[in-house]
Design a protein around this motif. Structure first.
Motif, PDB file in Angstrom:
ATOM      1  N   VAL B  83     -17.769  12.854   1.530  1.00  0.00           N
ATOM      2  CA  VAL B  83     -17.469  11.585   0.782  1.00  0.00           C
ATOM      3  C   VAL B  83     -16.199  12.022   0.014  1.00  0.00           C
ATOM      4  CG1 VAL B  83     -18.089  10.426  -1.388  1.00  0.00           C
ATOM      5  CG2 VAL B  83     -20.087  11.758   0.094  1.00  0.00           C
ATOM      6  N   LEU B  84     -15.310  10.735   0.268  1.00  0.00           N
ATOM      7  CA  LEU B  84     -13.991  10.820  -0.203  1.00  0.00           C
ATOM      8  C   LEU B  84     -13.872   9.638  -1.308  1.00  0.00           C
ATOM      9  CD1 LEU B  84     -11.661  11.630   2.619  1.00  0.00           C
ATOM     10  CD2 LEU B  84     -12.565  13.189   0.920  1.00  0.00           C
ATOM     11  N   MET B  85     -13.178   9.862  -2.441  1.00  0.00           N
ATOM     12  CA  MET B  85     -12.838   8.655  -3.051  1.00  0.00           C
ATOM     13  C   MET B  85     -11.606   8.361  -2.817  1.00  0.00           C
ATOM     14  SD  MET B  85     -13.042   8.428  -7.170  1.00  0.00           S
ATOM     15  CE  MET B  85     -11.794   7.300  -8.007  1.00  0.00           C
ATOM     16  N   GLY B  86     -11.349   7.168  -2.305  1.00  0.00           N
ATOM     17  CA  GLY B  86      -9.800   6.559  -2.005  1.00  0.00           C
ATOM     18  C   GLY B  86      -9.944   5.387  -1.469  1.00  0.00           C
ATOM     19  N   GLU B  87      -8.759   4.635  -1.381  1.00  0.00           N
ATOM     20  CA  GLU B  87      -8.457   3.156  -1.066  1.00  0.00           C
ATOM     21  C   GLU B  87      -8.019   3.222   0.302  1.00  0.00           C
ATOM     22  OE1 GLU B  87      -8.082   1.027  -4.136  1.00  0.00           O
ATOM     23  OE2 GLU B  87      -8.152  -0.697  -2.853  1.00  0.00           O
ATOM     24  N   VAL B  88      -8.693   2.167   0.893  1.00  0.00           N
ATOM     25  CA  VAL B  88      -8.299   2.132   2.502  1.00  0.00           C
ATOM     26  C   VAL B  88      -7.334   1.254   2.311  1.00  0.00           C
ATOM     27  CG1 VAL B  88      -8.908   1.286   4.630  1.00  0.00           C
ATOM     28  CG2 VAL B  88     -10.640   3.097   3.537  1.00  0.00           C
ATOM     29  N   THR B  89      -6.074   1.296   3.000  1.00  0.00           N
ATOM     30  CA  THR B  89      -5.065   0.348   2.969  1.00  0.00           C
ATOM     31  C   THR B  89      -4.647  -0.366   4.432  1.00  0.00           C
ATOM     32  OG1 THR B  89      -3.605   2.158   3.135  1.00  0.00           O
ATOM     33  CG2 THR B  89      -3.874   1.573   1.020  1.00  0.00           C
ATOM     34  N   GLY B  90      -5.381   0.418   5.430  1.00  0.00           N
ATOM     35  CA  GLY B  90      -5.198  -0.450   6.628  1.00  0.00           C
ATOM     36  C   GLY B  90      -6.145   0.033   7.725  1.00  0.00           C
ATOM     37  N   ILE B  91      -6.342  -0.618   8.873  1.00  0.00           N
ATOM     38  CA  ILE B  91      -7.237  -0.228  10.052  1.00  0.00           C
ATOM     39  C   ILE B  91      -6.417  -0.618  11.185  1.00  0.00           C
ATOM     40  CG2 ILE B  91      -9.165  -0.478  11.263  1.00  0.00           C
ATOM     41  CD1 ILE B  91     -10.570  -1.743   8.571  1.00  0.00           C
ATOM     42  N   ASP B  92      -6.101   0.410  12.130  1.00  0.00           N
ATOM     43  CA  ASP B  92      -5.568   0.321  13.447  1.00  0.00           C
ATOM     44  C   ASP B  92      -6.546   0.517  14.481  1.00  0.00           C
ATOM     45  OD1 ASP B  92      -4.148   0.324  15.777  1.00  0.00           O
ATOM     46  OD2 ASP B  92      -2.170   1.276  14.782  1.00  0.00           O
ATOM     47  N   VAL B  93      -7.227  -0.591  14.970  1.00  0.00           N
ATOM     48  CA  VAL B  93      -8.257  -0.226  15.873  1.00  0.00           C
ATOM     49  C   VAL B  93      -7.663   0.136  17.191  1.00  0.00           C
ATOM     50  CG1 VAL B  93     -10.024  -1.876  14.976  1.00  0.00           C
ATOM     51  CG2 VAL B  93      -8.263  -2.783  16.697  1.00  0.00           C
ATOM     52  N   SER B  94      -6.136  -0.093  17.509  1.00  0.00           N
ATOM     53  CA  SER B  94      -5.748   0.312  18.826  1.00  0.00           C
ATOM     54  C   SER B  94      -5.527   1.762  18.891  1.00  0.00           C
ATOM     55  CB  SER B  94      -4.544  -0.408  19.306  1.00  0.00           C
ATOM     56  OG  SER B  94      -3.588  -0.117  17.987  1.00  0.00           O
ATOM     57  N   GLN B  96      -7.536   3.737  16.739  1.00  0.00           N
ATOM     58  CA  GLN B  96      -8.485   4.224  15.967  1.00  0.00           C
ATOM     59  C   GLN B  96      -8.335   5.182  14.641  1.00  0.00           C
ATOM     60  OE1 GLN B  96     -11.520   4.041  19.623  1.00  0.00           O
ATOM     61  NE2 GLN B  96     -11.342   6.058  18.928  1.00  0.00           N
ATOM     62  N   LEU B  97      -7.417   4.393  14.008  1.00  0.00           N
ATOM     63  CA  LEU B  97      -7.088   5.119  12.774  1.00  0.00           C
ATOM     64  C   LEU B  97      -7.261   4.438  11.399  1.00  0.00           C
ATOM     65  CD1 LEU B  97      -3.478   6.482  13.496  1.00  0.00           C
ATOM     66  CD2 LEU B  97      -5.646   7.899  13.328  1.00  0.00           C
ATOM     67  N   VAL B  98      -7.707   4.780  10.441  1.00  0.00           N
ATOM     68  CA  VAL B  98      -7.776   4.312   9.048  1.00  0.00           C
ATOM     69  C   VAL B  98      -6.898   4.884   8.138  1.00  0.00           C
ATOM     70  CG1 VAL B  98      -9.321   3.903   7.144  1.00  0.00           C
ATOM     71  CG2 VAL B  98     -10.258   3.419   9.356  1.00  0.00           C
ATOM     72  N   MET B  99      -6.050   4.113   7.216  1.00  0.00           N
ATOM     73  CA  MET B  99      -5.069   4.696   6.346  1.00  0.00           C
ATOM     74  C   MET B  99      -5.792   4.742   5.153  1.00  0.00           C
ATOM     75  SD  MET B  99      -2.538   5.181   8.272  1.00  0.00           S
ATOM     76  CE  MET B  99      -1.285   5.685   6.886  1.00  0.00           C
ATOM     77  N   ILE B 100      -5.786   5.916   4.782  1.00  0.00           N
ATOM     78  CA  ILE B 100      -6.163   6.079   3.175  1.00  0.00           C
ATOM     79  C   ILE B 100      -5.049   6.439   2.533  1.00  0.00           C
ATOM     80  CG2 ILE B 100      -7.589   7.202   1.575  1.00  0.00           C
ATOM     81  CD1 ILE B 100      -9.463   8.223   3.721  1.00  0.00           C
ATOM     82  N   GLY B 101      -4.495   5.657   1.595  1.00  0.00           N
ATOM     83  CA  GLY B 101      -2.947   5.396   1.172  1.00  0.00           C
ATOM     84  C   GLY B 101      -2.136   5.810   2.235  1.00  0.00           C
ATOM     85  N   ASN B 102      -1.423   6.995   2.182  1.00  0.00           N
ATOM     86  CA  ASN B 102      -0.549   6.995   3.238  1.00  0.00           C
ATOM     87  C   ASN B 102      -1.017   8.055   4.375  1.00  0.00           C
ATOM     88  OD1 ASN B 102       1.636   5.854   1.942  1.00  0.00           O
ATOM     89  ND2 ASN B 102       2.076   7.427   0.743  1.00  0.00           N
ATOM     90  N   GLU B 103      -2.150   8.641   4.197  1.00  0.00           N
ATOM     91  CA  GLU B 103      -2.945   9.616   5.118  1.00  0.00           C
ATOM     92  C   GLU B 103      -3.859   8.662   6.091  1.00  0.00           C
ATOM     93  OE1 GLU B 103      -5.140  13.425   4.056  1.00  0.00           O
ATOM     94  OE2 GLU B 103      -4.432  12.373   2.367  1.00  0.00           O
ATOM     95  N   PRO B 104      -3.443   8.959   7.339  1.00  0.00           N
ATOM     96  CA  PRO B 104      -4.218   8.494   8.527  1.00  0.00           C
ATOM     97  C   PRO B 104      -5.567   9.459   8.704  1.00  0.00           C
ATOM     98  CG  PRO B 104      -2.276   9.733   9.378  1.00  0.00           C
ATOM     99  CD  PRO B 104      -2.516   9.935   7.917  1.00  0.00           C
ATOM    100  N   LEU B 105      -6.550   8.709   8.919  1.00  0.00           N
ATOM    101  CA  LEU B 105      -7.695   9.395   9.411  1.00  0.00           C
ATOM    102  C   LEU B 105      -8.360   8.848  10.773  1.00  0.00           C
ATOM    103  CD1 LEU B 105      -8.877  11.393   7.204  1.00  0.00           C
ATOM    104  CD2 LEU B 105     -10.637   9.966   6.937  1.00  0.00           C
ATOM    105  N   ARG B 106      -8.676   9.768  11.607  1.00  0.00           N
ATOM    106  CA  ARG B 106      -8.981   9.395  12.979  1.00  0.00           C
ATOM    107  C   ARG B 106     -10.573   9.074  13.049  1.00  0.00           C
ATOM    108  NH1 ARG B 106     -10.781  10.331  17.576  1.00  0.00           N
ATOM    109  NH2 ARG B 106     -11.535  12.316  16.837  1.00  0.00           N
ATOM    110  N   TYR B 107     -10.904   8.194  13.933  1.00  0.00           N
ATOM    111  CA  TYR B 107     -12.255   7.829  14.074  1.00  0.00           C
ATOM    112  C   TYR B 107     -12.881   7.803  15.661  1.00  0.00           C
ATOM    113  CZ  TYR B 107     -11.287   2.833  14.640  1.00  0.00           C
ATOM    114  OH  TYR B 107     -10.735   1.729  15.146  1.00  0.00           O
ATOM    115  N   ASP B 108     -13.910   7.950  15.683  1.00  0.00           N
ATOM    116  CA  ASP B 108     -14.494   7.578  17.145  1.00  0.00           C
ATOM    117  C   ASP B 108     -15.479   6.297  17.026  1.00  0.00           C
ATOM    118  OD1 ASP B 108     -13.682   9.791  18.955  1.00  0.00           O
ATOM    119  OD2 ASP B 108     -14.716  10.951  17.369  1.00  0.00           O
ATOM    120  N   TYR B 109     -16.053   6.271  15.736  1.00  0.00           N
ATOM    121  CA  TYR B 109     -16.927   5.043  15.596  1.00  0.00           C
ATOM    122  C   TYR B 109     -16.466   4.713  14.061  1.00  0.00           C
ATOM    123  CZ  TYR B 109     -19.622   6.591  19.466  1.00  0.00           C
ATOM    124  OH  TYR B 109     -20.169   7.173  20.693  1.00  0.00           O
ATOM    125  N   LEU B 110     -16.261   3.338  13.922  1.00  0.00           N
ATOM    126  CA  LEU B 110     -15.985   2.799  12.591  1.00  0.00           C
ATOM    127  C   LEU B 110     -16.861   1.794  11.838  1.00  0.00           C
ATOM    128  CD1 LEU B 110     -13.899   2.785  10.204  1.00  0.00           C
ATOM    129  CD2 LEU B 110     -12.796   0.828  11.574  1.00  0.00           C
TER     130      LEU B 110
END
Lengths: 432, 432
Positions: B83-94, B96-110
């Motif tokens: 569990v992470l407390m944080g604000e998602v600031t953007g999603i890049d489906v091409s 497969q990244l979600v931005m939490i603040g300035n930090e990217p997080l990769r996903y296989d399923y979103l």
């Protein structure tokens, strides 16, 4: 001067104005329940706060309503009192007026029970980095900061930042500092561990910092030592005899040593309410008003100062700023007003009866000093628990608090781990 | 495209990223408990909120922790979730990244379950005068405003100002508006009267305003009528068929008529989370993402949108933005992800099962529609009570809430009448 103001409507009952709905003001109000007066009780909040348990709200053990009840609800059956929520902006003892915002309110008798706030000993810049604990808002701020620090530790990948987020410093070794440090240690060791995947809350460091030679300085030395042992057993690192010289966003300087800590809490000093400066009386170093032995302001026998705002000696010792002293002062000035209404002119002195001193440290950890009968550990903690439940105002609160405590005791869980509002910038906005 | 991203560390389990810890996100997380995946659940708060009872926090019946539990506490035993407390600031489906603040997080399923917020239909200036109710902060703000209005009525000597402080308008006749108006009426009629000396809370006016032809428009017409009758009996003035055209600091315009009210609450409209705009998909008028029948984003079978953010039809009707629908969607996409992991390529459609519809109005007042079995009044209220207690997460909360309700029921008192923080400027800063 007489006890009544001349030239007012004779049909009006004497007007008693009480500023502050803490222990002093509330007990004075209640003690005047059957007196032939009209009482107005003014507080800037709408509630009476059971301050001895405020640290439990700050550490997520209790909810705000568990320890706070609306003043007008507490006093609903006392027909001679009107409760007003408002901010007192000035006192004019020559005209017998109190200003609430721009509105003047006349009094025949005035009781000033406005309490105290934090003091940073001239380092006001420390306030933003090291919040103190006096109000419910303070408690929510500390709760959010503490919980957000663990969240930031879980979010970051940087081991140095993680260690800083898991390091907590509590400044001030009085009862509040001891309670906060002990509870923080329990939360880190017992409440949180299984719930984190990347950070390990058990690696949290809790530092309790006291500039003087020992914690709980108002207690006998043997109990200070016992408290120190109990804190160490809980995992708190106790530092005594060294003052803090710097506090900034990332930690503090303890003498020559740096402690990097995201969360620094202030429990080191209090200053009397600035309202004391509106009164024509000397004040002591902490800003408390030096009152006559009957708690009245010198030269103004119808103006009283009670509670944490009053500076008075009793049997050669200063009366401490604790709830029982405030209650006793409230009852004393209520009796004085009744006597003045009855035309008696003697002014008996206030006498403080010290029933004892107790401080809690953690689960099954506390120290108690009942006028020489001293004990520590589990028995002291049970004594503390029942004493506080007994004094907690309102049946409903007592029942809910008891249930919460029982569950906390059995499970080490804490009911109120909810971050409300935006925590202060440091730990949450800079997750690294 | 395949179900897995190419070129990543083969030792890593598939990464499932879930945005939002409401009913949709939490139920999806739980339904993946035994799946061979690593789940990251991100929320901007640290808690799951039981939104159906949020109006009880706003109206001082419950404390925040009664209806909110830390997400990491709820999920402590599910070892495959972080569990992470944080604000998602953007999603890049091409990528497969979600931005939490300035930090990217990769996903296989979103799974995007970011929910909804208030909408003022282009009148954003109304927000400051008429707060809505979506978060705990909103609830505290409304509670402080409502209680402060009664305090201001007690403080003022001006009868016109007093009447304005005792006049409340709730805009929007859906379930939240009906709950707020009914509870406000009970507080004014039953909870507060004995506690005030100058103002008479029984003279408070509660206006419920619905632009459409009837309250509870999603219910059968007979239940709307019953709700209207029950509201009127509680003392609520129900206005239907007239839109609000102006809201300012002192009241509102209802067609050609002015209603002077210090407290105006907004329960009229919701808009989907702005995060929906980060996805490459069409959105409906409320900003909700138009998803494929299996709840995936068109062209991106590994990206799902669920809960209030999803726009989907089922049996020719739009699926409503209610908790049961969000939970069902969460379970559906969890099952879809398991199927994709197992290599199955069929994409079964989501089917919404509507178990019924219920709304509470006040003590012993409610309406229930269980797929045609309709009832109202005391029996409906008891049904509502037990249904909500049953679904409230966590044993401790349920017990404390039940005790609070039992005491409220017997005494009409409300446990959480504590003003925390500074209420909005209008009623408190201008006491006149």
């Amino acid at each position: 001067m007489t006890d009544r103001v001349q030239g007012t409507d004779p049909s009006l009952k004497p007007q008693v104005l009480i500023i502050g709905g803490g222990f002093g003001g509330l007990w004075a109000t209640r003690a005047l329940a059957s007196a032939p007066v009209d009482i107005t009780l003014i507080d800037r909040t709408n509630h009476h706060l059971f301050q001895p348990l405020l640290y439990q709200v700050a550490t997520a053990g209790l909810s705000a309503p568990d320890i706070a009840a609306p003043l007008r609800h507490i006093l609903r059956s006392q027909r001679n009192v009107t409760v007003l929520m408002g901010e007192v902006t000035g006192i004019d003892v020559s005209k017998q007026l109190v200003m609430i915002g721009n509105e003047p309110l006349r009094y025949d008798y005035l009781i000033v029970a406005a309490g105290a706030t934090h003091a940073y000993f001239g380092n006001d810049a420390w306030q933003q980095h090291a919040p103190g604990l006096k109000t419910l808002e303070d408690a929510f701020g500390i709760r959010a900061r503490m919980l957000a620090a663990f969240e930031a530790a879980e979010r970051t990948d940087d081991p140095i930042a993680r260690a800083r987020h898991l390091r907590f410093a509590v400044i001030g070794g009085g009862p509040t500092g001891v309670e906060l440090a002990g509870t923080l240690a329990e939360i880190a060791r017992h409440t949180l561990p299984r719930e984190f995947r990347r950070a390990d809350p058990r690696r949290a460091e809790i530092h309790l910092i006291e500039a003087g030679p020992r914690v709980l300085a108002s207690m006998p030395e043997s109990l200070s030592e016992s408290a120190c042992r109990q804190l160490t057993k809980l995992g708190v690192q106790v530092h005594t005899g060294t003052p803090v010289t710097v506090i900034d966003a990332d930690g503090l300087m303890l003498g020559p040593n740096r402690i990097e800590a995201s969360t620094v809490l202030w429990a080191a000093g209090v200053a009397a309410s600035p309202l004391g400066a509106s009164l024509p009386a000397e004040r002591d170093r902490a800003g408390r008003v030096k009152v006559d032995p009957d708690l009245s302001v010198p030269g103004h026998p119808n103006v009283f100062v009670i509670g944490d705002l009053a500076s008075i000696q009793c049997d050669g010792k200063p009366v401490p700023g604790v709830a029982p002293a405030a209650k006793q002062m409230g009852r004393h000035v209520a009796a004085r007003i009744r006597q003045m209404l009855a035309g008696k002119s003697d002014r008996p002195a206030f006498r403080y009866v010290d029933f004892g001193n107790l401080a809690t440290i953690g689960r099954l950890a506390a120290v108690v000093d009942l006028r020489g009968v001293r004990f520590a550990g589990a028995s002291a903690w049970l004594f503390w628990l029942f004493a506080h439940l007994f004094f907690l105002i309102g049946f409903r609160n007592r029942l809910v608090v008891l249930i919460n405590w029982a569950i906390s005791y059995l499970t080490y869980q804490r009911a109120a781990r909810v971050i409300i509002g935006t925590p202060k910038p440091d730990p949450i906005k800079n997750p690294a």
